[in-house]
Design an enzyme around this catalytic site. Structure first.
Site, short mmCIF file in Angstrom:
data_model
loop_
_atom_site.label_atom_id
_atom_site.label_comp_id
_atom_site.label_asym_id
_atom_site.label_seq_id
_atom_site.Cartn_x
_atom_site.Cartn_y
_atom_site.Cartn_z
N ILE A 72 41.81 37.89 87.50
CA ILE A 72 42.73 37.92 88.65
C ILE A 72 42.54 36.69 89.44
CG2 ILE A 72 41.07 39.24 90.36
CD1 ILE A 72 43.45 40.24 91.84
N SER A 73 43.66 35.90 89.59
CA SER A 73 43.32 34.33 90.00
C SER A 73 42.77 34.32 91.50
CB SER A 73 44.82 33.71 90.24
OG SER A 73 45.38 33.68 88.88
N GLN A 74 42.25 33.31 91.88
CA GLN A 74 41.80 33.17 93.40
C GLN A 74 42.94 33.11 94.25
OE1 GLN A 74 41.04 29.14 93.56
NE2 GLN A 74 40.08 29.01 95.62
#
Ligand code: SAH
Length: 224
Positions: A72-74
């Site tokens: 999951i992206s930043q």
């Protein structure tokens, strides 16, 4: 009709404070200024999209594993990509690589309809369960290769690709509406740039590099 008519009101929860802090220190303190984006990031309970074992890091300033070698992206990257699309509430959005569904939930608050594609069956199920648990209804999900777009529902006003590739897949380009925007990480494993494409009223393509980034690969038809 309001664009996010299908969204239930946000509930207060025990992670509200860390979430507020995330918005202030990681987003507003940088270059996320669109109030609708900041509000969506304040509303979507990121901690409910990550595995329980990672709860204490749900609001940290970095990516997290979601299983199957994916991440999951930043939060900042989610907000930056979303802001770049300039959503006003009326758009149809295509998302490629929805994983745990967090970015999808943010988009669903800001656009009219979200069409999201994921190729890994286990993540497709996980994302679908997470989105259902949030009562989000203006989202259509598909298991398959998102680099082919989703012709049936094209054209899209915005396309967001959450995995890197060397060049923009032709079908994603062709499924973009006039004046549509597309954001995608381009490059190779060790060097990627987040690139925003737009089309002006004359149909001319514009291109803007937003940031350096690091994503997982866009896997087309079973091969990276
Ligand atoms: N945005 C997601 C996940 C990002 S990781 C989240 O917030 O959780 C990138 C995702 O893209 C992974 O889940 C990966 O399986 C998916 N993906 C990679 N290639 C794809 C393709 N061709 N079509 C659809 N999904 C793809």
């Amino acid at each position: 009709m309001p664009a996010n008519r299908t969204q239930p009101p946000a509930k207060a929860d025990e992670q509200q404070r860390p979430r507020e802090r995330m918005v202030e220190t990681q987003l507003a303190a940088r270059d996320i200024a669109d109030p609708r984006v900041l509000d969506a990031m304040r509303q979507v309970p990121r901690h409910l999209f990550v595995d329980e074992g990672l709860l204490d890091r749900a609001y940290w300033d970095g990516p997290l594993p979601i299983g199957h070698g994916q991440t999951i992206s930043q939060p900042y990257i989610v907000a930056l990509m979303t802001q770049a699309l300039g959503l006003r509430g009326t758009e149809r959005v295509l998302e490629v690589g929805f994983g745990c569904g967090y970015q999808t939930a943010v988009l669903a608050r800001l656009a009219s309809e979200v069409y999201a594609v994921e190729r890994i069956a286990a993540l497709f199920e996980k994302g679908r369960a997470n989105l259902r648990a949030q009562g989000i209804e203006n989202v259509r999900l598909k298991l398959g290769d998102g680099s082919l777009g989703w012709e049936e529902h094209a054209p899209f006003d915005a396309v967001l690709v959450a995995a890197y590739t060397r060049n923009v897949p032709e079908l994603l380009r062709s499924q973009l509406s006039t004046c549509g925007r597309l954001i995608i990480p381009l490059g190779d494993r060790d060097s990627q740039l987040l690139v925003l494409y737009g089309k002006n009223a004359h149909g001319e393509v514009t291109r803007k590099v937003m940031a350096a980034c690091r994503f997982v690969p866009l896997v087309k038809n079973g091969s990276p």
